[in-house]
Write an enzyme that holds these catalytic residues in place. Structure first.
Site, short mmCIF file in Angstrom:
data_model
loop_
_atom_site.label_atom_id
_atom_site.label_comp_id
_atom_site.label_asym_id
_atom_site.label_seq_id
_atom_site.Cartn_x
_atom_site.Cartn_y
_atom_site.Cartn_z
N ARG A 51 -22.89 49.74 -38.11
CA ARG A 51 -24.08 48.72 -38.18
C ARG A 51 -25.20 49.58 -38.85
NH1 ARG A 51 -26.22 45.10 -33.02
NH2 ARG A 51 -26.54 47.30 -32.12
N ASP A 100 -31.17 48.42 -24.79
CA ASP A 100 -31.48 48.98 -26.08
C ASP A 100 -32.27 48.11 -26.63
OD1 ASP A 100 -30.24 46.58 -26.64
OD2 ASP A 100 -28.61 47.46 -27.79
#
Length: 532
Positions: free
Chosen positions: A164, A445
């Protein structure tokens, strides 16, 4: 050998030189010169769209692309090698130990993350690229200071690798091309693709990507153009690259068919990026009183707007012959309290059972210990490699369903404190170079932190009161910031940066688009702290 127009501002040390080769830098320059102007225009389009929403408009399906949504005949490419069965995917940052543990975890795929769980320091990014190349060539190993060694399982016993890159909005400020910072997306994608694509195909897989934070099908079209040029550049057949798009913005939810259509030759499905989706739901409707949500813990996958989003995503993917991947289980094991740990694992089981029964083809976990938990559920209820045959033809999702914020729950002082704690700890660690942090046995996150940030802003802006009857003002939140920041002095000067940032955000009429872009100037580009 220098490359004309390319200037590296960061230090290049050790194995980094093997990544930043003249040939690779030439490729990055080609990507920048062909695609950065379009990227910049698409980011301007986001701002224009936000102005409309701020003026009272609501997200909706696009009339000009109705013919794509209504055409039942077109399909995406069949699954690429290693992507037919994706029942459990583990995600995490690209530091060396994590890469080995994730690949060995028993998950079917591993999403190596240069985005939300990785603080984008220059050294983190380049170390990650070194680690990716070592993983692809199976030369990766790691030795801890206590002598413990980590190596890859034998061939055939490791997860399929998916990378990603950063979202379109982020720059890589340490590399200038023709005097301008390069796109973080193109930097991450370009280096990984250039160094590993042929090796991946040779090993029986391919260059596979997760594509984050997109807001429209035109942004997907840009990725498709990048894929086509990149494959042509290294003489690789078009369609070898595959991209799974995270549907993590409210505007992208109205363009799922169109996004798949743009990427159809290169598509491997869509994913429910649940935390960023909640963040986007609030952000894009920030001045709409009907879009104010309660405590973060109350905004579950079964609330109306989230349930509609899940149902539409599964229906859309299966109609077009690609994977519909479920959301993240962010819990981490509670080793010192078996009773609390079992309660947390029961929540994970219930979440994964809901996903597999809804028709998802796979799910995400953030910790290797959760792989077994998720696998047991999917193995019991998904007997084939996927559930593309579950068409969900009964689903009828309207624009109002996707915007239905009728969420049961309260705004509590406990919820405010939890948001403040998560934000302070996350932002301070991010500035110090650490992109995912355990807080109260949940892996925080950038996405989870963004939900906390925008909830606090929303409650202040709309003059909400807590369940206890207190008006939520900036001064009220300052009280929590003061109390919690004094407990976190071990994080050094970065806790003051984090505290100041949160205080500014709850006072702003137009909060930052992303905390990662706002805090980037404070980012410590030296080595990140060691992970435990």
């Amino acid at each position: 050998m220098s490359v004309p127009g390319v200037r590296i501002l960061g230090r290049v040390e050790g194995d980094h030189a093997k990544i930043l080769t003249p040939e690779a830098l030439k490729f990055l320059a080609v990507l920048h010169r062909n695609f950065d102007a379009t990227r910049q225009q698409l980011l301007k389009n986001r701002a224009i769209r936000q102005t409309r929403f701020d003026g009272g408009a609501l997200p909706d399906f696009l009339p000009e692309t109705a013919h794509i949504r209504e055409n039942p005949t077109w399909q995406c490419a069949p699954p690429a090698p290693g992507l037919r069965d994706r029942r459990v995917e583990i995600t995490g940052p690209v530091d060396r130990k994590m890469v080995i543990n994730a690949l060995n975890s028993g998950a079917y795929t591993y999403m190596a993350d240069f985005e939300d769980s990785n603080a984008p320091t220059w050294s983190n990014g380049l170390d990650g690229q070194v680690n990716m190349h070592a993983a692809v060539t199976r030369t990766i190993d790691f030795k801890q200071s206590n002598g413990k060694e980590y190596k890859l399982n034998p061939v055939g016993q490791t997860a399929t690798l998916i990378v990603r890159p950063r979202g379109w909005h982020l720059n890589e400020e340490n590399i200038l091309i023709d005097g301008k910072p390069m796109s973080g997306s193109l930097f991450d994608f370009g280096l990984y693709f250039f160094h590993n694509a042929h090796e991946l195909v040779k090993a029986g897989a391919g260059p596979y990507f997760y594509l984050p934070k997109m807001e429209s099908h035109l942004e997907a079209r840009l990725w498709n153009d990048v894929f086509c040029l990149s494959q042509d550049y290294i003489k690789m057949p078009r369609g070898t690259i595959r991209g799974t798009v995270l549907i993590e913005t409210i505007t992208a939810a109205f363009e799922m068919d169109e996004i798949l259509y743009e990427l159809r030759q290169h598509s491997s499905g869509l994913n429910c990026g649940r935390w960023d989706y909640i963040f986007s739901f609030i952000k894009r409707q920030r001045y709409h009183p009907n879009a104010v949500l309660p405590d973060r813990a109350d905004v579950t996958m079964t609330v109306p707007f989230m349930q509609a989003y899940v149902n539409l995503l599964i229906q859309t993917c299966h109609k077009r012959g690609v994977a519909a991947i479920g959301g993240m289980a962010a819990q981490i094991p509670i080793k010192d309290d078996p009773k609390a740990n079992e309660k947390a694992m029961d929540k994970v089981r219930a979440d994964k059972l809901r996903e597999v029964k809804a028709g998802h083809d796979g799910t995400w976990v953030a910790h290797p210990a959760l792989v077994k938990v998720a696998l047991e559920i999917f193995n019991e209820h998904m007997l084939g490699p996927n559930q593309y045959h579950v068409r969900r033809s009964e689903v009828k999702v309207s624009a109002l369903d996707l915007l239905n914020s009728n969420v049961a729950g309260q705004i509590t002082e406990k919820g405010i404190r939890e948001n403040v704690v998560a934000l302070l700890i996350y932002c301070a660690n991010w500035v110090n170079g650490l992109g995912c942090v355990p807080v109260n046995y949940v892996m925080e996150d950038a996405a989870t932190a963004e939900v906390s940030r925008y909830l606090l802003f929303s409650w202040v802006y709309h003059k909400k009161k807590t369940q206890e009857g207190k008006e939520i003002t900036p001064a009220f939140i300052d009280k929590f910031l003061d109390e919690e920041a004094t407990k976190l002095t071990n994080l050094g000067p970065s806790i003051d940066i984090a505290k100041r940032y949160v205080a500014e955000q709850v006072r702003s009429k137009t909060p930052d688009e992303f905390l990662t872009t706002a805090l980037y100037p404070h980012l410590n580009h030296n080595k990140a702290p060691a992970r435990i």
